[in-house]
Design a protein around this motif. Structure first.
Motif, PDB file in Angstrom:
ATOM      1  N   HIS A  60      37.121 -22.820  33.765  1.00  0.00           N
ATOM      2  CA  HIS A  60      38.245 -23.298  32.971  1.00  0.00           C
ATOM      3  C   HIS A  60      38.560 -24.736  33.327  1.00  0.00           C
ATOM      4  O   HIS A  60      38.520 -25.115  34.506  1.00  0.00           O
ATOM      5  CB  HIS A  60      39.463 -22.401  33.203  1.00  0.00           C
ATOM      6  N   GLY A  61      38.876 -25.540  32.320  1.00  0.00           N
ATOM      7  CA  GLY A  61      39.027 -26.969  32.533  1.00  0.00           C
ATOM      8  C   GLY A  61      40.452 -27.478  32.371  1.00  0.00           C
ATOM      9  O   GLY A  61      41.115 -27.203  31.370  1.00  0.00           O
ATOM     10  N   PHE A  62      40.911 -28.209  33.376  1.00  0.00           N
ATOM     11  CA  PHE A  62      42.188 -28.916  33.315  1.00  0.00           C
ATOM     12  C   PHE A  62      41.848 -30.395  33.201  1.00  0.00           C
ATOM     13  O   PHE A  62      41.228 -30.967  34.101  1.00  0.00           O
ATOM     14  CB  PHE A  62      42.997 -28.629  34.582  1.00  0.00           C
ATOM     15  N   THR A  63      42.222 -31.019  32.092  1.00  0.00           N
ATOM     16  CA  THR A  63      41.847 -32.392  31.805  1.00  0.00           C
ATOM     17  C   THR A  63      43.075 -33.284  31.749  1.00  0.00           C
ATOM     18  O   THR A  63      44.075 -32.910  31.126  1.00  0.00           O
ATOM     19  CB  THR A  63      41.092 -32.487  30.463  1.00  0.00           C
ATOM     20  N   VAL A  64      42.983 -34.433  32.386  1.00  0.00           N
ATOM     21  CA  VAL A  64      44.116 -35.354  32.471  1.00  0.00           C
ATOM     22  C   VAL A  64      43.697 -36.713  31.916  1.00  0.00           C
ATOM     23  O   VAL A  64      42.680 -37.276  32.341  1.00  0.00           O
ATOM     24  CB  VAL A  64      44.592 -35.524  33.930  1.00  0.00           C
ATOM     25  N   TYR A  65      44.473 -37.229  30.960  1.00  0.00           N
ATOM     26  CA  TYR A  65      44.218 -38.542  30.383  1.00  0.00           C
ATOM     27  C   TYR A  65      45.346 -39.501  30.785  1.00  0.00           C
ATOM     28  O   TYR A  65      46.533 -39.138  30.708  1.00  0.00           O
ATOM     29  CB  TYR A  65      44.184 -38.479  28.855  1.00  0.00           C
ATOM     30  N   GLN A  66      44.963 -40.699  31.198  1.00  0.00           N
ATOM     31  CA  GLN A  66      45.948 -41.753  31.402  1.00  0.00           C
ATOM     32  C   GLN A  66      45.982 -42.594  30.128  1.00  0.00           C
ATOM     33  O   GLN A  66      44.990 -43.220  29.755  1.00  0.00           O
ATOM     34  CB  GLN A  66      45.586 -42.626  32.595  1.00  0.00           C
ATOM     35  N   GLU A  67      47.129 -42.596  29.469  1.00  0.00           N
ATOM     36  CA  GLU A  67      47.275 -43.306  28.196  1.00  0.00           C
ATOM     37  C   GLU A  67      48.454 -44.271  28.283  1.00  0.00           C
ATOM     38  O   GLU A  67      49.302 -44.147  29.192  1.00  0.00           O
ATOM     39  CB  GLU A  67      47.495 -42.294  27.069  1.00  0.00           C
ATOM     40  N   PRO A  68      48.542 -45.246  27.359  1.00  0.00           N
ATOM     41  CA  PRO A  68      49.672 -46.181  27.383  1.00  0.00           C
ATOM     42  C   PRO A  68      51.027 -45.474  27.355  1.00  0.00           C
ATOM     43  O   PRO A  68      52.006 -45.945  27.936  1.00  0.00           O
ATOM     44  CB  PRO A  68      49.454 -47.011  26.108  1.00  0.00           C
ATOM     45  N   GLU A  69      51.081 -44.319  26.694  1.00  0.00           N
ATOM     46  CA  GLU A  69      52.336 -43.575  26.588  1.00  0.00           C
ATOM     47  C   GLU A  69      52.639 -42.772  27.848  1.00  0.00           C
ATOM     48  O   GLU A  69      53.738 -42.232  28.007  1.00  0.00           O
ATOM     49  CB  GLU A  69      52.294 -42.620  25.387  1.00  0.00           C
ATOM     50  N   GLY A  70      51.636 -42.635  28.726  1.00  0.00           N
ATOM     51  CA  GLY A  70      51.824 -41.859  29.935  1.00  0.00           C
ATOM     52  C   GLY A  70      50.680 -40.893  30.172  1.00  0.00           C
ATOM     53  O   GLY A  70      49.583 -41.056  29.621  1.00  0.00           O
ATOM     54  N   ILE A  71      50.927 -39.874  30.977  1.00  0.00           N
ATOM     55  CA  ILE A  71      49.912 -38.888  31.322  1.00  0.00           C
ATOM     56  C   ILE A  71      49.909 -37.753  30.296  1.00  0.00           C
ATOM     57  O   ILE A  71      50.963 -37.200  29.966  1.00  0.00           O
ATOM     58  CB  ILE A  71      50.177 -38.301  32.727  1.00  0.00           C
ATOM     59  N   ARG A  72      48.714 -37.414  29.825  1.00  0.00           N
ATOM     60  CA  ARG A  72      48.572 -36.280  28.903  1.00  0.00           C
ATOM     61  C   ARG A  72      47.610 -35.275  29.522  1.00  0.00           C
ATOM     62  O   ARG A  72      46.548 -35.648  30.028  1.00  0.00           O
ATOM     63  CB  ARG A  72      48.024 -36.733  27.548  1.00  0.00           C
ATOM     64  N   THR A  73      47.979 -33.994  29.501  1.00  0.00           N
ATOM     65  CA  THR A  73      47.133 -32.958  30.095  1.00  0.00           C
ATOM     66  C   THR A  73      46.722 -31.925  29.053  1.00  0.00           C
ATOM     67  O   THR A  73      47.458 -31.649  28.109  1.00  0.00           O
ATOM     68  CB  THR A  73      47.855 -32.235  31.251  1.00  0.00           C
ATOM     69  N   LEU A  74      45.537 -31.376  29.254  1.00  0.00           N
ATOM     70  CA  LEU A  74      45.024 -30.287  28.426  1.00  0.00           C
ATOM     71  C   LEU A  74      44.436 -29.231  29.344  1.00  0.00           C
ATOM     72  O   LEU A  74      43.929 -29.541  30.426  1.00  0.00           O
ATOM     73  CB  LEU A  74      43.932 -30.780  27.465  1.00  0.00           C
ATOM     74  N   PHE A  75      44.502 -27.984  28.904  1.00  0.00           N
ATOM     75  CA  PHE A  75      43.857 -26.909  29.652  1.00  0.00           C
ATOM     76  C   PHE A  75      43.001 -26.120  28.676  1.00  0.00           C
ATOM     77  O   PHE A  75      43.435 -25.801  27.563  1.00  0.00           O
ATOM     78  CB  PHE A  75      44.889 -25.999  30.316  1.00  0.00           C
ATOM     79  N   THR A  76      41.771 -25.796  29.079  1.00  0.00           N
ATOM     80  CA  THR A  76      40.841 -25.137  28.168  1.00  0.00           C
ATOM     81  C   THR A  76      40.239 -23.891  28.787  1.00  0.00           C
ATOM     82  O   THR A  76      39.638 -23.944  29.862  1.00  0.00           O
ATOM     83  CB  THR A  76      39.696 -26.094  27.767  1.00  0.00           C
ATOM     84  N   MET A  77      40.414 -22.773  28.089  1.00  0.00           N
ATOM     85  CA  MET A  77      39.692 -21.543  28.389  1.00  0.00           C
ATOM     86  C   MET A  77      38.879 -21.262  27.130  1.00  0.00           C
ATOM     87  O   MET A  77      39.410 -20.806  26.112  1.00  0.00           O
ATOM     88  CB  MET A  77      40.662 -20.397  28.689  1.00  0.00           C
ATOM     89  N   ASN A  78      37.599 -21.558  27.181  1.00  0.00           N
ATOM     90  CA  ASN A  78      36.772 -21.513  25.977  1.00  0.00           C
ATOM     91  C   ASN A  78      35.612 -20.539  26.141  1.00  0.00           C
ATOM     92  O   ASN A  78      34.655 -20.822  26.850  1.00  0.00           O
ATOM     93  CB  ASN A  78      36.238 -22.920  25.675  1.00  0.00           C
ATOM     94  N   TYR A  79      35.719 -19.398  25.483  1.00  0.00           N
ATOM     95  CA  TYR A  79      34.684 -18.373  25.588  1.00  0.00           C
ATOM     96  C   TYR A  79      33.799 -18.256  24.353  1.00  0.00           C
ATOM     97  O   TYR A  79      32.756 -17.605  24.410  1.00  0.00           O
ATOM     98  CB  TYR A  79      35.335 -17.003  25.837  1.00  0.00           C
ATOM     99  N   ASP A  80      34.194 -18.867  23.253  1.00  0.00           N
ATOM    100  CA  ASP A  80      33.458 -18.556  22.021  1.00  0.00           C
ATOM    101  C   ASP A  80      33.346 -19.702  21.018  1.00  0.00           C
ATOM    102  O   ASP A  80      32.924 -19.485  19.888  1.00  0.00           O
ATOM    103  CB  ASP A  80      34.116 -17.355  21.324  1.00  0.00           C
ATOM    104  N   GLN A  81      33.705 -20.925  21.395  1.00  0.00           N
ATOM    105  CA  GLN A  81      33.713 -22.003  20.416  1.00  0.00           C
ATOM    106  C   GLN A  81      32.988 -23.246  20.917  1.00  0.00           C
ATOM    107  O   GLN A  81      32.931 -23.498  22.116  1.00  0.00           O
ATOM    108  CB  GLN A  81      35.152 -22.409  20.076  1.00  0.00           C
ATOM    109  N   GLN A  82      32.476 -24.025  19.968  1.00  0.00           N
ATOM    110  CA  GLN A  82      32.051 -25.378  20.278  1.00  0.00           C
ATOM    111  C   GLN A  82      33.214 -26.277  19.895  1.00  0.00           C
ATOM    112  O   GLN A  82      33.769 -26.152  18.819  1.00  0.00           O
ATOM    113  CB  GLN A  82      30.790 -25.763  19.511  1.00  0.00           C
ATOM    114  N   MET A  83      33.611 -27.139  20.793  1.00  0.00           N
ATOM    115  CA  MET A  83      34.783 -27.977  20.563  1.00  0.00           C
ATOM    116  C   MET A  83      34.383 -29.441  20.549  1.00  0.00           C
ATOM    117  O   MET A  83      33.530 -29.869  21.329  1.00  0.00           O
ATOM    118  CB  MET A  83      35.836 -27.731  21.636  1.00  0.00           C
ATOM    119  N   THR A  84      35.024 -30.208  19.672  1.00  0.00           N
ATOM    120  CA  THR A  84      34.718 -31.627  19.513  1.00  0.00           C
ATOM    121  C   THR A  84      35.761 -32.490  20.209  1.00  0.00           C
ATOM    122  O   THR A  84      36.959 -32.222  20.115  1.00  0.00           O
ATOM    123  CB  THR A  84      34.658 -32.006  18.028  1.00  0.00           C
TER     124      THR A  84
END
Length: 263
Positions: free
Chosen positions: A43-67
């Protein structure tokens, strides 16, 4: 220039639950890339540093291709949790905290945001990794109630995802209903979904680390029923047959990250 580096945790405690960190960034204003990533039992916890601040995403992906689309200058940190790894840093079942549509996981916010900002301010990647270790050490919360699932996952991995649900419940000594409920509650998936992605990732591992380029060898190693089953499962998870899939993916860093880039 684009940079992608994978680093494993140095903390003995955290290395049990976090497989690796990755650091991905670019300083090119005109940078643009689209890539696909595929189902995984990690499972992936992803953190982006952006001009607006910190953005986080969490992914549990068992069945999809994601873009994913990347544009311009960006700074990104990825945390790959081992199976049930994320569950040892939270106080509630993951099913109560994770929104699969928005890929949001707000359990740590907002208190983790200032700590993540500190990570981005450090230039040295190994120091970044050590600081991430410390962030997760502070949030460690061992959950002894996951023993049933740990036993189930061990059996699934040992069988390369071929063990039947009835056999699984019998070996562990719990009912089928209880086992299914635990998977939904703590892994947000069915047993069959989990088994399918384990077998899929076993195939990728065979093709990459074992040098098995022959599709028949890969399907046999991964214990698919036959060549037709092998092809159908890959089309289901990737939209491609195995031959096209293996020709199109690219390994990122030194871990099990395989992405397909739009050319």
């Amino acid at each position: 220039m684009e940079r992608f580096v994978t680093i494993r945790p140095k903390s003995k405690l955290i290395s049990k639950y976090v497989s690796y960190y990755y650091f991905h960034d670019s300083d090119e204003m005109d940078f643009k890339k689209n890539f696909l990533f595929y189902p995984h039992f990690k499972h992936g916890f992803t953190v982006y540093q952006e001009p607006e601040g910190i953005r986080t995403l969490f992914t549990m992906n068992y069945d999809q291709q994601m873009t994913v689309e990347l544009k311009g200058v960006f700074h990104k940190i990825g945390v790959a949790f081992n199976p049930l790894g994320i569950n040892q840093f939270i106080s509630k079942p993951i099913s109560e905290l994770y929104d699969p549509v928005k890929r949001s996981f707000s359990h740590w916010n907002p208190d983790i945001i200032p700590e993540l900002k500190e990570v981005f301010q450090i230039a040295d990647l190994h120091q970044k990794s050590q600081l991430l270790d410390q962030i997760f050490e502070r949030r460690f919360n061992l959950n002894p109630k996951l023993v049933i699932l740990e036993q189930a996952l061990n059996l699934i991995f040992e069988s390369f995802g071929t063990i039947q649900v009835d056999e699984l419940s019998e070996q562990i000594g719990v009912s089928r209903k209880t086992l299914l409920r635990h998977f939904r509650k703590h892994l947000c998936c069915s047993i069959e979904e989990y088994k399918k992605v384990v077998k899929f990732r076993t195939s990728i591992q065979a093709a990459s680390s074992m040098g098995a380029k022959n599709l028949t060898e890969i399907s046999l190693y991964s214990l698919y029923y036959d060549q037709s089953d092998f092809t159908n499962r890959f089309k289901e998870l990737t939209g491609q047959n195995p031959s096209a899939f293996f020709a199109s993916i690219r390994q990122m860093g030194e871990e099990d990250i395989f992405w397909k880039f739009d050319e």
